[in-house]
Scaffold this motif. Structure first.
Motif: not given
Length: 811
Positions: A630, A667-668, A671, A676-679, A682-684
Motif C-alpha cells: 500500500c 491510481l483511479e 482501481a 488496486l483498492e481505495d483504502d 491510501r491505495w492497497r
C-alpha cells in the motif's frame, strides 16, 4: 457568353462516353462535406476551359447528387452558365483566346440586379495523377504535370488515364462576401485572383512545386554566395584552385541532388502498390486530413520514426495515394548503389554523407541545396533519429538536419519565404523485413553493407506473412509558432553573422518535441500487445486464458494514449501473432499455454519497445506496489519523482503538467480495473490473485529500464566524482547488465544495448543530475539522495542481486 458549357450538339453522346470510360480514384472532399447551401445558386469554376474536364464534371455532379453542372441558371433576366473557367493568361499568336476575359462580370451583375447570393465552387481535376492498376509508357506521357496541356495531350490523357482520375472540390466562395460594391471589373479581377490562388495551391499540393531542371539547380547551388564564400576561404588567391574547387562543388551537387520525375513517381506507384498488396494485409493511414490543408500554403517537412528501409517508400506511396506530392527524401549515401540509387534519386531521394566533419565545401553545397528545396516549397522528409532503430524504441534525435532546416528557415524568413511545418509520422509494423539482421546486430554482429544482392535476399521473403502496417500522422508543428513560444524575439535577431546563440538549445528542444509527437501517434497492434503481455512473464510462458484477460486490460489502459487500437478480440490478436511465427501455442489438458522461444522473445522485444512508452507511468506505478502492498499518494509521489523525469526523456513522452495529478488519475484507472483498492487515505493492492498477478505483470514493463538505471547509479556512486568518463561509465554498466541478464536467464541483447546506457547518461545530464568537466562526470548530494530514494522501489531480493552485481564491478 462563352463558357465551359456552351451549346454543343455532341455534348450528350460525349458525356455518355466519358461516363463509361472514366473512373475517379480519389474524390475530395465527400459531397456532403462541401457545405453547399441548397437555397443558393451554385456555379462551378474550372481552372481552364477544357471540354474533357467539363464533361467529367457533368457526370460527377449527377453521380454524387450535386447541383446540375449542365443546365444554365436563371436569375431574373439573367441566364448564367453552370460552369465557368478562368481566362488563360498565355496564348500563342495563332491561337484564338478561349473563354471570356471577365468570366465573373455577368455573375456579378446578376447578383446585384436580383440581390440573390451565388456560391462559386472551384473544381480541380487531374488526369493520370491518382494511382491506378496500370502503368506504362502512354500512361506516363499523359499524366498531369505542371506543363501546360494542349488539345492533343489532353486527348491522350483522356484515352490512357481515364480510369486514374483525381478530383478536388474547393470550399464554396460566396459572391455576397466577395462583392464590395466597386466596379464589376474590379470585383471580377478579385474573384479571378482568389480562385487562381486556390487552383495554384491545389496544384502545388497535388503535384508539388514545379520541378526545375536538375542541371540548372546544381549550377545555381555552385554559384551561390555561401558556396562561393567556402571556395574562396579554401582557394585563397589562386585562380586555378578556385576553378578546381568550383568543379568539385558541381560534382558534390551531382552526388547530392535528386532528379525527381513525374513518370518515375507514377512507375514507382504502380510497383509499390503491387509490393504492399503482396507484402502486407493492408496499410492503415490516419491523420492526413490535418496535413492536406497545409500542403498548398506551407513547406512541409515530414519527420517519421525510422524502423525499416521500407519507411520512406511506404510514406511516399501513402502520400501519393492520398493526393499529396511525395517529398524529397534525405537518404544515406550508402543507398546510392547501382540500379537502386538511380531509381531512388528519380523518386525524390537526395543523398548525404554520414559526416560533414572536415568537409567545409561539401557542407556548404549540401546546406545550400537543402535551402533551395525548402525555399521553393518542396516537401521534404528525413529521419531525426539518424539511422534505423535496432531496439524498436525511439532513438534520441540527431541535431544535424534539424539545425540545417532551422538555419534555412531563418534565412528564408528574411527573404520573405513561406511558413514551414514539421509533420511527425509514426510507422508501426506487425512484422518488419529486417528482423533477422536486427537480432544479429543486437547480439554483437556487424552491420552489413547495403547492396543489390542484399535486396535480392529480401525479395525471397515477400511470400511470408507480414500483417498490417500503420502510418499515423502526429500533431503538426509550425516552426514559427515553436520559436515564438520558446524563443520570443527571434525575428529581431541578425542573421548576417554567425547563427544566433540560442540555436543549439532550440534545435535540441525542437528534436525532443518532434520525438514526443511521433511517439504520441503510436498505435497498438496485435503483435506489440502480445509482446507487452508475454514478455512480462518470468519465463515467457502463460496460460492462454490469462494472456487474453491481460491483453484486454492492456487495450483498455492504452485506449486513452494510443492513436488507434486493433480490431477484434484478444484471442484474435494471439492467433495473428502466432500466424506471423512469433509465438508457440501448446494445447494442454488443464488449459492451453502460450510460449515464446528465446529467439521469438528477442524479436517480440523489438515490437514491445515500439509502444512501451504508452505504459511508462502505469508500469512505474504498478512497480511501486511490487513489494509494498500500500501507498499514500504523497508517499508515491516522493518515491517516483526522482525516476520519472529520466523515464520521460528515455521514452520521449510528453510530461504531464503535474506528476501528482497524473499519479492520482493512474491510481483511479488501476482501481477501475480491479488491480488496486481505495483504502481511505491510501491505495492497497487487490486481494484478488488474478488482479495481483496482472498488477505484477504491469510492473515488469518498467523493470528493465529501472534496473539499468540502478546499475548505472551504483557503478557511478561507487567511485569518487570525476572518476568516470561517459564512455567508461557506459561500457562498465553495459558489461554488468550483460552479466545480470545471463545470470537471471534474461539473455536479451536489447537489455544491455550500449546505446541505452549512453542515452541514460545524457538524460541524467539534461536533468542536472550530472555535469561534465574536462571530459569527466561529476555528481553531488542531489544524485545520492535521489538514488537512495529510488532504490526503495526494489524489493530486498532484487536489490541484493543488483548490489552484488554492482560490487563485482568494483572488485
Amino acid at each position: 457568353m462563352a463558357s465551359a458549357t456552351s451549346v454543343n450538339p455532341l455534348r450528350a453522346p460525349l458525356r455518355r462516353l466519358i461516363a463509361a470510360w472514366t473512373q475517379v480514384r480519389l474524390l475530395e472532399p465527400a459531397p456532403e462535406a462541401l457545405g453547399l447551401d441548397p437555397d443558393l445558386t451554385t456555379l462551378y469554376v474550372l481552372p481552364r476551359s477544357s471540354l474533357s474536364d467539363s464533361l467529367l464534371l457533368d457526370v460527377l455532379a449527377r453521380q454524387q447528387g450535386l447541383p446540375d453542372a449542365t443546365l444554365p441558371r436563371h436569375l431574373g433576366d439573367h441566364t448564367l452558365p453552370a460552369q465557368l473557367s478562368l481566362p488563360t493568361t498565355r496564348r500563342h499568336l495563332w491561337q484564338r483566346r478561349r473563354g471570356p476575359r471577365s468570366p465573373f462580370r455577368a455573375v456579378i451583375e446578376a447578383h446585384r440586379d436580383t440581390g440573390r447570393d451565388i456560391q462559386l465552387v472551384p473544381v480541380s481535376i487531374f488526369w493520370g495523377r491518382a494511382p491506378g492498376k496500370r502503368f506504362g509508357l502512354w500512361q506516363l506521357l499523359a499524366a498531369d504535370s505542371w506543363r501546360l496541356t494542349g488539345r492533343l495531350r489532353r486527348l491522350l490523357a483522356v484515352m490512357v488515364n481515364g480510369r486514374d482520375l483525381e478530383v478536388h472540390f474547393g470550399a464554396p466562395l460566396r459572391l455576397a462576401e466577395l462583392d464590395d460594391g466597386r466596379e464589376p471589373s474590379l470585383t471580377d479581377r478579385k474573384a479571378a485572383r482568389l480562385l487562381r490562388v486556390h487552383f495554384r495551391r491545389m496544384r502545388s499540393r497535388v503535384l508539388g512545386p514545379d520541378l526545375s531542371h536538375r542541371r540548372t539547380l546544381i549550377e545555381g547551388v555552385a554559384r551561390s554566395e555561401p558556396v562561393r564564400r567556402a571556395i574562396e576561404e579554401q582557394a585563397g588567391h589562386s585562380p586555378r584552385q578556385r576553378a578546381r574547387l568550383t568543379q568539385r562543388a558541381r560534382r558534390y551537387g551531382r552526388e547530392i541532388a535528386s532528379s525527381m520525375s513525374y513518370p518515375v513517381l507514377r512507375f514507382l506507384d504502380g510497383v509499390l502498390g503491387r509490393l504492399w498488396n503482396r507484402l502486407y494485409d493492408g496499410v492503415d493511414a490516419r491523420g492526413l486530413e490535418d496535413v492536406k490543408p497545409l500542403a498548398g500554403e506551407c513547406t512541409l517537412v515530414y519527420v517519421p520514426c525510422h524502423r525499416s528501409h521500407i519507411d520512406y517508400l511506404l510514406l511516399s506511396y501513402v502520400l501519393y495515394a492520398q493526393g499529396l506530392m511525395p517529398p524529397h527524401i534525405a537518404a544515406g549515401r550508402n543507398l546510392d548503389m547501382p540500379l537502386i540509387g538511380p531509381l531512388l534519386r528519380r523518386g525524390g531521394a537526395f543523398f548525404m554523407r554520414r559526416s560533414f566533419r572536415g568537409k567545409a565545401l561539401y557542407s556548404a553545397v549540401f546546406k545550400e541545396y537543402l535551402h533551395r528545396l525548402l525555399n521553393r516549397g518542396h516537401p521534404l522528409e528525413y529521419f531525426i533519429e539518424g539511422g534505423r532503430s535496432r531496439s524498436g524504441r525511439m532513438l534520441p534525435p540527431r541535431p544535424g538536419m534539424l539545425a540545417m532546416t532551422l538555419d534555412s528557415f531563418l534565412r528564408s524568413q528574411r527573404e520573405g519565404g513561406q511558413p514551414l511545418v514539421f509533420v511527425p509520422v509514426y510507422i508501426g509494423y506487425e512484422r518488419i523485413l529486417e528482423e533477422a539482421s536486427y537480432q544479429r546486430e543486437l547480439a554483437g554482429g556487424g552491420k552489413r553493407k547495403e547492396s543489390p544482392l542484399a535486396l535480392l535476399r529480401v525479395v525471397r521473403r515477400l511470400r511470408e506473412p507480414h500483417g498490417r502496417v500503420a502510418v499515423n500522422i502526429g500533431e503538426p508543428l509550425a516552426l514559427d509558432d515553436f520559436l515564438d513560444r520558446t524563443r520570443p524575439g527571434w525575428r529581431d535577431d541578425s542573421l548576417d553573422a554567425a547563427p544566433p546563440e540560442w540555436r543549439r538549445t532550440a534545435v535540441t528542444e525542437l528534436g525532443e518535441t518532434l520525438a514526443r509527437r511521433i511517439n504520441a501517434a503510436a498505435s497498438l497492434n496485435p503483435v506489440n500487445l502480445v509482446a507487452l503481455g508475454l514478455l512480462a512473464t518470468p519465463h515467457h510462458a502463460i496460460e492462454a486464458s490469462l494472456l487474453e484477460r491481460h491483453l484486454a486490460l492492456l487495450a483498455s489502459l492504452g485506449r486513452e494514449h494510443a492513436f488507434a487500437l486493433p480490431p477484434g478480440e484478444p484471442a484474435d490478436w494471439i492467433a495473428q501473432t502466432r500466424a506471423l511465427g512469433m509465438l508457440e501455442h501448446s494445447p494442454h489438458a488443464l488449459g492451453d499455454l502460450v510460449t515464446a522461444e528465446p529467439a521469438q522473445a528477442t524479436l517480440l522485444g523489438w515490437y514491445r519497445n515500439n509502444v512501451l512508452h504508452l505504459y511508462a507511468l502505469i508500469g512505474l506505478t504498478a512497480f511501486a506496489f511490487r513489494h509494498q502492498p500500500c501507498h499514500t499518494l504523497d508517499d508515491l509521489e516522493r518515491l517516483l519523482a526522482p525516476s520519472w523525469p529520466v523515464l520521460v526523456r528515455e521514452f520521449a513522452i510528453a510530461p504531464p503538467a503535474s506528476l501528482r495529478e497524473a499519479l492520482a488519475d493512474t491510481l483511479e484507472r488501476l482501481a477501475e480495473q480491479g488491480l488496486l483498492e481505495d483504502d481511505g487515505d491510501r491505495w492497497r493492492r487487490t486481494s484478488s490473485l488474478t488482479g495481483e498477478e496482472q498488477l505484477r505483470m504491469l510492473g515488469r514493463l518498467m523493470q528493465p529500464p529501472l534496473e539499468r538505471g540502478y546499475l548505472l547509479l551504483s557503478v557511478l556512486l561507487g567511485e569518487a566524482p570525476g572518476h568516470f568518463t561517459r564512455d567508461a561509465l557506459t561500457e562498465r554498466t553495459r558489461q554488468l547488465a550483460e552479466r545480470l541478464g545471463r545470470l537471471t536467464g534474461r539473455d536479451s541483447p536489447e537489455f544491455f544495448d550500449a546505446r541505452l546506457f549512453a542515452s541514460l547518461v545524457q538524460n541524467l545530464e539534461a536533468e542536472g543530475w550530472l555535469r561534465t568537466r574536462d571530459g569527466r562526470l561529476y555528481y553531488g548530494s542531489r544524485l545520492r539522495e535521489g538514488a537512495l530514494r529510488g532504490q526503495t522501489l526494489f524489493d530486498p531480493a532484487l536489490r541484493h542481486r543488483l548490489q552484488r552485481i554492482a560490487r563485482h564491478a568494483q572488485a
